[in-house]
Design a protein around this motif. Structure first.
Motif, PDB file in Angstrom:
ATOM      1  N   ASP A  94       0.801  -1.228   0.000  1.00  0.00           N
ATOM      2  CA  ASP A  94       0.000   0.000   0.000  1.00  0.00           C
ATOM      3  C   ASP A  94       0.835   1.280   0.000  1.00  0.00           C
ATOM      4  O   ASP A  94       0.283   2.376  -0.005  1.00  0.00           O
ATOM      5  CB  ASP A  94      -0.962   0.007   1.183  1.00  0.00           C
ATOM      6  CG  ASP A  94      -0.245  -0.101   2.520  1.00  0.00           C
ATOM      7  OD1 ASP A  94       0.931  -0.543   2.552  1.00  0.00           O
ATOM      8  OD2 ASP A  94      -0.856   0.232   3.547  1.00  0.00           O
ATOM      9  N   PHE A  95       2.162   1.169  -0.050  1.00  0.00           N
ATOM     10  CA  PHE A  95       3.005   2.368  -0.093  1.00  0.00           C
ATOM     11  C   PHE A  95       2.777   3.110  -1.408  1.00  0.00           C
ATOM     12  O   PHE A  95       2.882   2.523  -2.485  1.00  0.00           O
ATOM     13  CB  PHE A  95       4.484   2.014   0.005  1.00  0.00           C
ATOM     14  CG  PHE A  95       5.025   1.888   1.400  1.00  0.00           C
ATOM     15  CD1 PHE A  95       4.222   1.910   2.516  1.00  0.00           C
ATOM     16  CD2 PHE A  95       6.394   1.737   1.597  1.00  0.00           C
ATOM     17  CE1 PHE A  95       4.746   1.793   3.795  1.00  0.00           C
ATOM     18  CE2 PHE A  95       6.930   1.616   2.864  1.00  0.00           C
ATOM     19  CZ  PHE A  95       6.107   1.639   3.963  1.00  0.00           C
ATOM     20  N   SER A  96       2.507   4.406  -1.318  1.00  0.00           N
ATOM     21  CA  SER A  96       2.374   5.233  -2.519  1.00  0.00           C
ATOM     22  C   SER A  96       3.548   6.209  -2.626  1.00  0.00           C
ATOM     23  O   SER A  96       3.588   7.057  -3.500  1.00  0.00           O
ATOM     24  CB  SER A  96       1.053   6.001  -2.493  1.00  0.00           C
ATOM     25  OG  SER A  96       0.995   6.816  -1.352  1.00  0.00           O
ATOM     26  N   LEU A 116      10.688   8.931  -3.198  1.00  0.00           N
ATOM     27  CA  LEU A 116       9.917   8.855  -4.438  1.00  0.00           C
ATOM     28  C   LEU A 116       8.431   8.811  -4.117  1.00  0.00           C
ATOM     29  O   LEU A 116       7.986   7.985  -3.318  1.00  0.00           O
ATOM     30  CB  LEU A 116      10.298   7.608  -5.234  1.00  0.00           C
ATOM     31  CG  LEU A 116      11.577   7.712  -6.049  1.00  0.00           C
ATOM     32  CD1 LEU A 116      12.014   6.355  -6.564  1.00  0.00           C
ATOM     33  CD2 LEU A 116      11.378   8.674  -7.217  1.00  0.00           C
ATOM     34  N   ASP A 117       7.677   9.699  -4.748  1.00  0.00           N
ATOM     35  CA  ASP A 117       6.216   9.731  -4.649  1.00  0.00           C
ATOM     36  C   ASP A 117       5.688   9.057  -5.911  1.00  0.00           C
ATOM     37  O   ASP A 117       6.025   9.459  -7.021  1.00  0.00           O
ATOM     38  CB  ASP A 117       5.739  11.177  -4.572  1.00  0.00           C
ATOM     39  CG  ASP A 117       4.244  11.316  -4.431  1.00  0.00           C
ATOM     40  OD1 ASP A 117       3.498  10.381  -4.799  1.00  0.00           O
ATOM     41  OD2 ASP A 117       3.798  12.374  -3.955  1.00  0.00           O
ATOM     42  N   LEU A 118       4.856   8.030  -5.747  1.00  0.00           N
ATOM     43  CA  LEU A 118       4.356   7.265  -6.893  1.00  0.00           C
ATOM     44  C   LEU A 118       3.156   7.914  -7.578  1.00  0.00           C
ATOM     45  O   LEU A 118       2.634   7.372  -8.552  1.00  0.00           O
ATOM     46  CB  LEU A 118       4.026   5.835  -6.468  1.00  0.00           C
ATOM     47  CG  LEU A 118       5.228   5.034  -5.974  1.00  0.00           C
ATOM     48  CD1 LEU A 118       4.800   3.634  -5.544  1.00  0.00           C
ATOM     49  CD2 LEU A 118       6.322   4.969  -7.019  1.00  0.00           C
ATOM     50  N   ARG A 119       2.710   9.033  -7.076  1.00  0.00           N
ATOM     51  CA  ARG A 119       1.666   9.849  -7.706  1.00  0.00           C
ATOM     52  C   ARG A 119       0.433   9.033  -8.097  1.00  0.00           C
ATOM     53  O   ARG A 119       0.068   8.939  -9.254  1.00  0.00           O
ATOM     54  CB  ARG A 119       2.228  10.589  -8.903  1.00  0.00           C
ATOM     55  CG  ARG A 119       3.401  11.475  -8.486  1.00  0.00           C
ATOM     56  CD  ARG A 119       3.927  12.287  -9.584  1.00  0.00           C
ATOM     57  NE  ARG A 119       2.937  13.311  -9.911  1.00  0.00           N
ATOM     58  CZ  ARG A 119       2.957  14.025 -11.010  1.00  0.00           C
ATOM     59  NH1 ARG A 119       3.905  13.862 -11.885  1.00  0.00           N
ATOM     60  NH2 ARG A 119       2.037  14.918 -11.232  1.00  0.00           N
ATOM     61  N   GLY A 120      -0.193   8.449  -7.091  1.00  0.00           N
ATOM     62  CA  GLY A 120      -1.441   7.722  -7.308  1.00  0.00           C
ATOM     63  C   GLY A 120      -1.278   6.231  -7.510  1.00  0.00           C
ATOM     64  O   GLY A 120      -2.253   5.495  -7.528  1.00  0.00           O
TER      65      GLY A 120
END
Length: 132
Positions: A94-96, A116-120
């Protein structure tokens, strides 16, 4: 080189599951499968300012629980003046977004992280594949 692209130059990938380590060399089936899913996950990602700082002893202890993936490089690389020879990431479905922990021969897993942000998106596909 951008952080998202550096993973493609790994010589091997190590997967840690509850402290047990398996290593997959570049070009192997499992290595390629991880890279395929990893690159798809990062397709729309964004590097963000990282607030995380890793402490070697705490990180090594944390690697004894859960699922972690480590990208290992043949030479020391540098991004944004931050050197590393390995990049370690805890993998949770569930890591985004996540910290990318740098490893250097002289300091271990100590120092400033990348983020790092997975942007959705999330890590579910990568987690499911490496957890098999």
């Amino acid at each position: 080189m951008q952080l998202q692209q550096v993973f493609e130059s790994a010589e091997e990938i190590a997967v840690y599951k509850d402290g047990s380590r398996e290593v997959y060399p570049c070009g192997g089936e499992k290595f390629n499968g991880i890279c395929l899913r990893w690159n798809a996950m990062l397709a729309n990602s964004l590097v963000m300012p990282a607030f995380g700082v890793s402490l070697n002893d705490i990180t090594v202890q944390a690697m004894q629980r859960g699922v972690w993936v480590e990208f290992c490089f043949s030479d020391e690389l540098t991004i944004n003046e931050l050197p590393f020879s390995r990049l370690l990431i805890e993998v949770k479905p569930d890591f985004s977004g996540f910290n990318v922990v740098r490893y250097t021969a002289d300091r271990g897993y100590a120092g400033r992280c990348f983020y790092l942000d997975l942007r959705g998106s999330d890590m579910r596909d990568v987690y499911n594949y490496i957890s098999q």
